[in-house]
Design a protein around this motif. Structure first.
Motif, PDB file in Angstrom:
ATOM      1  N   LEU A 121       4.592 -15.252 -20.949  1.00 14.28           N
ATOM      2  CA  LEU A 121       4.867 -16.739 -20.386  1.00 14.28           C
ATOM      3  C   LEU A 121       4.698 -16.925 -18.762  1.00 14.28           C
ATOM      4  O   LEU A 121       4.310 -17.993 -18.489  1.00 14.28           O
ATOM      5  CB  LEU A 121       6.336 -17.204 -20.836  1.00 14.28           C
ATOM      6  N   LEU A 122       5.033 -15.656 -18.333  1.00 12.46           N
ATOM      7  CA  LEU A 122       4.942 -15.703 -16.787  1.00 12.46           C
ATOM      8  C   LEU A 122       3.304 -15.842 -16.523  1.00 12.46           C
ATOM      9  O   LEU A 122       2.795 -16.833 -15.575  1.00 12.46           O
ATOM     10  CB  LEU A 122       5.318 -14.643 -16.276  1.00 12.46           C
ATOM     11  N   VAL A 123       2.605 -15.211 -17.294  1.00 13.79           N
ATOM     12  CA  VAL A 123       1.044 -15.457 -17.015  1.00 13.79           C
ATOM     13  C   VAL A 123       0.558 -16.874 -17.445  1.00 13.79           C
ATOM     14  O   VAL A 123      -0.267 -17.345 -16.494  1.00 13.79           O
ATOM     15  CB  VAL A 123       0.256 -14.581 -18.109  1.00 13.79           C
ATOM     16  N   LEU A 124       1.217 -17.334 -18.413  1.00 12.56           N
ATOM     17  CA  LEU A 124       0.900 -18.841 -18.626  1.00 12.56           C
ATOM     18  C   LEU A 124       1.397 -19.772 -17.577  1.00 12.56           C
ATOM     19  O   LEU A 124       0.442 -20.540 -17.330  1.00 12.56           O
ATOM     20  CB  LEU A 124       1.600 -19.208 -19.838  1.00 12.56           C
ATOM     21  N   LEU A 125       2.547 -19.570 -16.923  1.00  8.21           N
ATOM     22  CA  LEU A 125       3.035 -20.334 -15.786  1.00  8.21           C
ATOM     23  C   LEU A 125       2.103 -20.190 -14.552  1.00  8.21           C
ATOM     24  O   LEU A 125       1.715 -21.118 -13.823  1.00  8.21           O
ATOM     25  CB  LEU A 125       4.399 -19.930 -15.519  1.00  8.21           C
ATOM     26  N   PHE A 126       1.722 -19.090 -14.300  1.00 11.11           N
ATOM     27  CA  PHE A 126       0.608 -18.700 -13.477  1.00 11.11           C
ATOM     28  C   PHE A 126      -0.314 -19.567 -13.554  1.00 11.11           C
ATOM     29  O   PHE A 126      -0.935 -20.320 -12.554  1.00 11.11           O
ATOM     30  CB  PHE A 126       0.314 -17.232 -13.295  1.00 11.11           C
ATOM     31  N   GLY A 127      -1.098 -19.511 -14.810  1.00 12.07           N
ATOM     32  CA  GLY A 127      -2.469 -20.321 -15.118  1.00 12.07           C
ATOM     33  C   GLY A 127      -2.277 -21.519 -14.897  1.00 12.07           C
ATOM     34  O   GLY A 127      -3.072 -22.023 -14.571  1.00 12.07           O
ATOM     35  N   THR A 128      -1.112 -22.067 -15.464  1.00 17.82           N
ATOM     36  CA  THR A 128      -0.879 -23.426 -15.531  1.00 17.82           C
ATOM     37  C   THR A 128      -0.865 -24.021 -14.211  1.00 17.82           C
ATOM     38  O   THR A 128      -1.337 -25.085 -13.683  1.00 17.82           O
ATOM     39  CB  THR A 128       0.516 -23.735 -16.381  1.00 17.82           C
ATOM     40  N   PHE A 129      -0.213 -23.232 -13.345  1.00 15.08           N
ATOM     41  CA  PHE A 129       0.034 -23.697 -11.747  1.00 15.08           C
ATOM     42  C   PHE A 129      -1.199 -23.716 -11.052  1.00 15.08           C
ATOM     43  O   PHE A 129      -1.653 -24.757 -10.469  1.00 15.08           O
ATOM     44  CB  PHE A 129       0.869 -22.731 -11.109  1.00 15.08           C
ATOM     45  N   TRP A 130      -2.117 -22.684 -11.517  1.00 21.65           N
ATOM     46  CA  TRP A 130      -3.571 -22.527 -11.029  1.00 21.65           C
ATOM     47  C   TRP A 130      -4.544 -23.397 -11.366  1.00 21.65           C
ATOM     48  O   TRP A 130      -5.061 -24.342 -10.624  1.00 21.65           O
ATOM     49  CB  TRP A 130      -4.051 -21.018 -11.195  1.00 21.65           C
ATOM     50  N   LEU A 131      -4.265 -24.162 -12.891  1.00 23.13           N
ATOM     51  CA  LEU A 131      -4.968 -25.218 -13.210  1.00 23.13           C
ATOM     52  C   LEU A 131      -4.512 -26.605 -12.569  1.00 23.13           C
ATOM     53  O   LEU A 131      -5.421 -27.276 -12.263  1.00 23.13           O
ATOM     54  CB  LEU A 131      -4.918 -25.488 -14.750  1.00 23.13           C
ATOM     55  N   LYS A 132      -3.424 -26.852 -12.128  1.00 23.81           N
ATOM     56  CA  LYS A 132      -2.998 -27.569 -11.285  1.00 23.81           C
ATOM     57  C   LYS A 132      -3.487 -27.683  -9.941  1.00 23.81           C
ATOM     58  O   LYS A 132      -3.906 -28.865  -9.560  1.00 23.81           O
ATOM     59  CB  LYS A 132      -1.486 -27.711 -11.167  1.00 23.81           C
ATOM     60  N   LEU A 133      -3.688 -26.687  -9.534  1.00 22.06           N
ATOM     61  CA  LEU A 133      -4.044 -26.578  -7.871  1.00 22.06           C
ATOM     62  C   LEU A 133      -5.455 -26.625  -7.801  1.00 22.06           C
ATOM     63  O   LEU A 133      -5.904 -27.388  -7.046  1.00 22.06           O
ATOM     64  CB  LEU A 133      -3.562 -25.015  -7.568  1.00 22.06           C
ATOM     65  N   ILE A 134      -6.391 -26.295  -8.731  1.00 23.65           N
ATOM     66  CA  ILE A 134      -7.778 -26.085  -8.317  1.00 23.65           C
ATOM     67  C   ILE A 134      -8.301 -27.248  -9.340  1.00 23.65           C
ATOM     68  O   ILE A 134      -9.466 -27.762  -9.202  1.00 23.65           O
ATOM     69  CB  ILE A 134      -8.258 -24.616  -8.701  1.00 23.65           C
ATOM     70  N   GLY A 135      -7.883 -27.546 -10.493  1.00 24.33           N
ATOM     71  CA  GLY A 135      -8.477 -28.645 -11.029  1.00 24.33           C
ATOM     72  C   GLY A 135      -8.219 -30.187 -10.796  1.00 24.33           C
ATOM     73  O   GLY A 135      -8.501 -30.899 -11.654  1.00 24.33           O
ATOM     74  N   GLN A 136      -7.191 -30.019 -10.011  1.00 25.86           N
ATOM     75  CA  GLN A 136      -6.674 -31.407  -9.300  1.00 25.86           C
ATOM     76  C   GLN A 136      -6.278 -32.218 -10.871  1.00 25.86           C
ATOM     77  O   GLN A 136      -6.538 -33.391 -10.777  1.00 25.86           O
ATOM     78  CB  GLN A 136      -7.943 -32.322  -8.837  1.00 25.86           C
ATOM     79  N   LEU A 137      -5.503 -31.597 -11.798  1.00 23.46           N
ATOM     80  CA  LEU A 137      -4.805 -32.139 -12.915  1.00 23.46           C
ATOM     81  C   LEU A 137      -3.486 -32.429 -12.550  1.00 23.46           C
ATOM     82  O   LEU A 137      -2.866 -31.850 -11.582  1.00 23.46           O
ATOM     83  CB  LEU A 137      -4.841 -31.011 -13.919  1.00 23.46           C
ATOM     84  N   THR A 138      -3.025 -33.423 -13.340  1.00 27.51           N
ATOM     85  CA  THR A 138      -1.606 -33.507 -13.319  1.00 27.51           C
ATOM     86  C   THR A 138      -0.712 -32.497 -13.828  1.00 27.51           C
ATOM     87  O   THR A 138      -1.403 -31.743 -14.547  1.00 27.51           O
ATOM     88  CB  THR A 138      -1.280 -35.032 -13.917  1.00 27.51           C
ATOM     89  N   TRP A 139       0.611 -32.567 -13.605  1.00 29.31           N
ATOM     90  CA  TRP A 139       1.425 -31.631 -14.392  1.00 29.31           C
ATOM     91  C   TRP A 139       1.347 -31.598 -15.977  1.00 29.31           C
ATOM     92  O   TRP A 139       1.031 -30.613 -16.446  1.00 29.31           O
ATOM     93  CB  TRP A 139       2.728 -31.574 -13.986  1.00 29.31           C
ATOM     94  N   PRO A 140       1.415 -32.800 -16.432  1.00 27.66           N
ATOM     95  CA  PRO A 140       1.126 -32.689 -17.944  1.00 27.66           C
ATOM     96  C   PRO A 140      -0.022 -32.475 -18.514  1.00 27.66           C
ATOM     97  O   PRO A 140      -0.229 -31.544 -19.282  1.00 27.66           O
ATOM     98  CB  PRO A 140       1.276 -34.322 -18.283  1.00 27.66           C
TER      99      PRO A 140
END
Length: 181
Positions: A121-140
């Motif tokens: 789950l820690l890896v998923l959180l890192f990946g999700t945060f990264w997607l938000k950061l570089i992908g210019q996605l919303t949190w949802p």
């Protein structure tokens, strides 16, 4: 930190094992499903935090310098700064977390699964945060692409790790367990 030749060899061998398991992928959106997290969690549980983390570092370094070791044969800086970069970088804190916690609790099926799942789950959180950061996605959007689709899969991986690592470690000779820390 002193690293023996045996530890270096184990780390190199298991970096190659991670590379092999990373090629088993199923593309599902921005982030493919792969066996990377499974094998990383298994390796850290089998070896220890130190050797497991070094193996992951070698794996990431091999991919960074151009060897096609990441999921689907990816490599280079583009893979580390692309959509899957956060997941890849997340393997390092995952190894630290799993390796540290497994030393502090009884080596049982329950604790192994719980600790593996926390690392996954820690890896998923890192990946999700990264997607938000570089992908210019919303949190949802970030959670919809990098977290939610993988939660059930990560639970199954954690159970599989427990089913595999407990019998293996219980059958290893004491001299090998001593060497692994």
């Amino acid at each position: 930190m002193k690293i023996s030749l045996k530890e270096q060899l184990l780390a190199a061998i298991f970096a190659a094992v991670i590379a092999v398991f990373s090629q088993i992928t199923i593309p599902i959106g921005l982030v493919p499903f792969s066996l990377q997290t499974f094998i990383v969690g298994l390796i850290v549980a089998l070896l220890n935090r130190k050797i497991g983390t070094i193996a992951i570092f070698i794996y990431l370094l091999l991919g960074l310098i151009g060897f096609p070791v990441f999921a689907g044969g990816g490599s280079g800086i583009a893979a580390l700064i692309g959509p899957t970069g956060g997941f890849l970088i997340g393997f390092l804190p995952m190894a630290w977390l799993i390796g540290t916690l497994l030393k502090k609790v009884p080596f049982t099926f329950f604790w192994t699964i719980a600790i593996e799942l926390s690392g996954f789950l820690l890896v998923l959180l890192f990946g999700t945060f990264w997607l938000k950061l570089i992908g210019q996605l919303t949190w949802p959007q970030s959670f919809a692409n990098g977290f939610y689709p993988f939660v059930l899969i990560e639970c199954l991986k954690a159970i599989s790790c427990g089913l595999i690592v407990i019998p293996i470690k219980n059958r290893l000779p004491q001299r090998i367990l001593t060497m692994l820390g």
